[in-house]
Motif scaffolding. Structure first.
Motif, PDB file in Angstrom:
ATOM      1  N   GLY A 126       0.811  -1.220   0.000  1.00  0.00           N
ATOM      2  CA  GLY A 126       0.000   0.000   0.000  1.00  0.00           C
ATOM      3  C   GLY A 126       0.841   1.264   0.000  1.00  0.00           C
ATOM      4  N   VAL A 127       2.184   1.080  -0.080  1.00  0.00           N
ATOM      5  CA  VAL A 127       3.070   2.243  -0.182  1.00  0.00           C
ATOM      6  C   VAL A 127       3.259   2.562  -1.667  1.00  0.00           C
ATOM      7  CG1 VAL A 127       5.389   3.128   0.261  1.00  0.00           C
ATOM      8  CG2 VAL A 127       4.246   1.653   1.959  1.00  0.00           C
ATOM      9  N   LEU A 128       3.022   3.803  -2.020  1.00  0.00           N
ATOM     10  CA  LEU A 128       3.158   4.195  -3.415  1.00  0.00           C
ATOM     11  C   LEU A 128       4.630   4.336  -3.779  1.00  0.00           C
ATOM     12  CD1 LEU A 128       1.675   4.996  -5.982  1.00  0.00           C
ATOM     13  CD2 LEU A 128       1.648   7.361  -5.165  1.00  0.00           C
ATOM     14  N   ASP A 129       5.032   3.727  -4.900  1.00  0.00           N
ATOM     15  CA  ASP A 129       6.406   3.863  -5.378  1.00  0.00           C
ATOM     16  C   ASP A 129       6.392   4.061  -6.890  1.00  0.00           C
ATOM     17  OD1 ASP A 129       5.913   1.308  -6.441  1.00  0.00           O
ATOM     18  OD2 ASP A 129       6.752   0.328  -4.671  1.00  0.00           O
ATOM     19  N   SER A 130       7.590   4.277  -7.421  1.00  0.00           N
ATOM     20  CA  SER A 130       7.715   4.602  -8.841  1.00  0.00           C
ATOM     21  C   SER A 130       7.198   3.463  -9.724  1.00  0.00           C
ATOM     22  CB  SER A 130       9.181   4.909  -9.142  1.00  0.00           C
ATOM     23  OG  SER A 130       9.349   5.180 -10.494  1.00  0.00           O
ATOM     24  N   GLU A 131       7.482   2.225  -9.327  1.00  0.00           N
ATOM     25  CA  GLU A 131       7.030   1.089 -10.143  1.00  0.00           C
ATOM     26  C   GLU A 131       5.506   1.035 -10.206  1.00  0.00           C
ATOM     27  OE1 GLU A 131       8.392  -3.475 -10.692  1.00  0.00           O
ATOM     28  OE2 GLU A 131       7.429  -3.057  -8.775  1.00  0.00           O
TER      29      GLU A 131
END
Ligand SMILES: [Zn+2]
Length: 233
Positions: free
Chosen positions: A214-219
């Motif tokens: 649930g953590v937003l990242d670039s991928e």
């Protein structure tokens, strides 16, 4: 295909079938699930149930509105049952308080049956790839099925649903852009501006199954961008 009638349906409106929705049963066995899905008191059903060994049961005729998705939303549609075909896959599902289980991968025979059945349904009703969804996509506030072990990639390789290409790297992480993109893709994003963890996790559980924290990242941003490209092009 075996036909076992469920009473848990009513008439559709004439809006038309637009979605194919995947579920897991979340019960210890296929036999128990079949009983529940055909019990008028449960008020739940799907059009089809697929056993682990690949056996397919038809429970509700596709012309009827089976009760599988409950409170749900995608794009502007707030009555997903009215506009969808629902498939239940026998799987113990995730544990929850009062229910112990081992969520397991969906066996090959079950997936093969699912692929053939889905291909037929998609052909019959001209369902778009981005309208093949999980219960957790259309009801992410309440549901996590069919879950992170459901092989959406294999389905997509067989013409069932979307799967992202992984070409978009180094995309700037912006939760505002991500939410806007999710809404464009179809997710119900109302009330997400304060806390986005759950909706990001629902998206990842479908499209980035190796990490659905649930953590937003670039991928994750890149995956959404690719899916939007597929939907718009
Ligand atoms: Zn479900």
């Amino acid at each position: 295909m075996r036909v076992v009638k469920s009473p848990n349906y009513n008439e559709r409106s004439d809006a038309g079938i637009k979605y194919l929705i995947m579920h897991y049963t979340g019960m210890a066995s296929g036999a128990e699930a079949l009983i529940r899905l055909c019990d008028a008191k449960s008020e739940v059903a799907a059009h089809y149930l697929i056993e682990e060994n690949g056996e397919v049961y038809s429970l509700v005729d596709e012309s009827h509105r089976a009760w599988h998705s409950g409170v749900s939303k995608w794009e502007d549609d707030e009555d997903i049952n009215d506009r969808s075909i629902g498939i239940e896959l026998v799987n113990p599902g995730h544990p929850y308080p009062g229910y112990e289980s081992d969520y397991v991968s969906f066996p090959g025979a079950q997936m093969e049956s699912l692929i053939s059945l889905s291909q037929e349904i998609i052909g019959r009703h001209k369902i778009k790839p981005w309208h093949v969804l999980g219960h957790s996509d259309v009801a992410w506030r309440r549901k996590i099925d069919p879950g992170e072990l459901f092989d959406w990639k294999m389905l997509s390789e067989n013409g069932v649903g979307c799967w992202p290409k992984r070409e978009n790297d180094n995309i700037e992480v912006s939760s505002e852009h991500f939410l806007t993109g999710l809404k464009f893709y179809g997710y119900s994003t109302e009330g997400c501006h304060e806390n986005q963890t759950e909706i990001i996790s629902a998206f990842q559980r479908h499209f980035r199954q190796s990490n659905f924290s649930g953590v937003l990242d670039s991928e994750t941003m890149g995956i959404l961008m690719d899916l939007l490209k597929q939907k718009i092009s």
